[in-house]
Design an enzyme around this catalytic site. Structure first.
Site, PDB file in Angstrom:
ATOM      1  N   CYS A 136     -49.117 -31.002 -19.660  1.00 53.73           N
ATOM      2  CA  CYS A 136     -48.679 -29.609 -19.756  1.00 53.73           C
ATOM      3  C   CYS A 136     -49.236 -28.786 -18.601  1.00 53.73           C
ATOM      4  O   CYS A 136     -50.389 -28.339 -18.636  1.00 53.73           O
ATOM      5  CB  CYS A 136     -49.120 -29.019 -21.095  1.00 53.73           C
ATOM      6  N   CYS A 139     -50.364 -25.300 -19.447  1.00 50.03           N
ATOM      7  CA  CYS A 139     -51.639 -25.216 -20.182  1.00 50.03           C
ATOM      8  C   CYS A 139     -52.816 -25.443 -19.232  1.00 50.03           C
ATOM      9  O   CYS A 139     -53.841 -24.790 -19.337  1.00 50.03           O
ATOM     10  CB  CYS A 139     -51.733 -26.280 -21.276  1.00 50.03           C
ATOM     11  N   ASP A 140     -52.671 -26.410 -18.338  1.00 49.07           N
ATOM     12  CA  ASP A 140     -53.830 -26.890 -17.578  1.00 49.07           C
ATOM     13  C   ASP A 140     -53.763 -26.630 -16.072  1.00 49.07           C
ATOM     14  O   ASP A 140     -54.732 -26.895 -15.357  1.00 49.07           O
ATOM     15  CB  ASP A 140     -53.999 -28.405 -17.802  1.00 49.07           C
TER      16      ASP A 140
END
Ligand code: NDP
Length: 311
Positions: A136, A139-140
């Site tokens: 992701c 997300c990261d």
């Protein structure tokens, strides 16, 4: 332990679940929507959404899902933060059991549990998850500011993740197993034009390599599938974007699934093989998998459930 009964029980809170809830609530079915593992579904881990109709400019996926959930609540849906761990569709009312032991019974059920990111299964992938390996980018990606990353895959997700990562990383390398991408042309054009992006074609990632104590990814071992040549390609981060698996483990043996484990629905409807159980969104769709098609099938499921309950 509490028992919750409803005419319409909705499992999952992505675009399909929320839309089923909106239509179900407006049909006075007082639905209960059980959030599931990833409240809001896959849209919550994307950034810009510019293909959901109704917005002049791109909106954020997380914001869009917040709005959908609020809309579902405002028209009369009860939303419960729980994850279903067991279902029994062999008798009525249909019964689902939550993580904390709560029991949910429904006269009709809409399954909208979506799909999850797929992993390569290569050595080191699991070990370095959270230490350089991710599925992701939104997300990261932030953790790779000023660093070099690779993205594995050739579909829309891979292209979007690669483009998103150019906001953080200094260099983004897309690694794809064939010599052409399956992503939409508009995305490909953007990708190829971006000076931070390069592509390694015809190649498979065979291993994720890194340090131990502290665990940190340092390279991916890539095999050229045409020449057989193997190289260790230095990288700080690797984003796996090779598609999704439907979240149907819970229903295996209870409901008809296809060879890829997607729920089988009657063509043109959301009916499953069990009268009164409907399926909407990515859990039954391996072709379109769009927010708007998920919402569309969510609407269909609620309308079909309403008709089923009326009879
Ligand atoms: P896709 O199934 O479209 O693509 C998966 C990619 O990963 C393919 O290029 C495939 O290669 C590659 N792949 C699969 N398995 C492996 C493996 N074991 N090793 C190496 N490579 C592998 O998945 P996406 O997640 O990209 O997209 C899913 C759906 O969601 C699509 O319908 C897509 O259009 C949609 N989507 C739409 C978006 C939008 O409209 N904004 C954004 C993101 C997704 P190969 O090509 O060789 O099969």
């Amino acid at each position: 332990m509490t028992t919750h009964h409803t005419k319409l029980l909705i499992l999952g809170s992505g675009a399909a679940g929320c839309t089923a809830a909106i239509y179900g609530a407006r049909a006075s079915l007082a639905p209960i929507m059980v959030h599931g593992m990833q409240p809001g579904g896959q849209l919550t881990i994307t950034t810009d959404v510019e293909n959901f109709p109704g917005f002049e400019h791109a909106v954020q996926g997380g914001w869009l899902m917040e709005q959908m959930e609020k809309q579902a609540a405002n028209v009369g849906t009860t939303i419960i933060h729980d994850t279903i761990v067991k279902v029994d569709f062999s008798q009525r009312p249909f019964t689902c059991i939550g993580d904390n032991g709560d029991i949910y019974t429904g006269d009709a059920v809409v399954i909208a549990t979506g799909a999850s990111a797929r992993w390569l299964g290569a050595p080191g992938e699991k070990k370095f998850q959270g230490f350089g390996v991710s599925a992701c980018a939104t997300c990261d990606g932030f953790f790779f500011r000023g660093k070099e990353v690779v993205v594995i895959g050739g579909g829309n997700s891979a292209v979007e993740e690669a483009l998103y990562l150019t906001n953080h990383a200094t260099k983004v390398t897309l690694i794809h197993r064939r010599d052409s991408l399956r992503a939409e042309k508009i995305g490909q054009d953007r990708l190829f034009k971006n000076p931070k992006v390069s592509v390694i074609w015809d190649s498979a990632v065979e291993e994720f390599i890194g340090t131990e104590n502290p665990d940190n990814l340092t390279a991916v071992r890539i095999k050229n599938l045409k020449t057989g040549a193997v190289i260790d390609y230095k990288t700080d981060g690797a984003f796996v974007a090779i598609g999704h698996t439907p979240n149907t483990e819970l229903f295996d043996g209870q409901i008809t699934l296809d060879a890829d484990k997607y729920i089988v629905t009657v063509p043109g409807f959301t009916k499953t093989n069990i009268p009164g159980v409907f399926a909407a969104g990515d859990v039954q769709d391996k072709i379109f998998r769009q927010a708007v098609t998920a919402a569309g099938t969510g609407c269909m499921a609620a309308l079909e459930a309403e008709k089923f309950l009326a009879h």
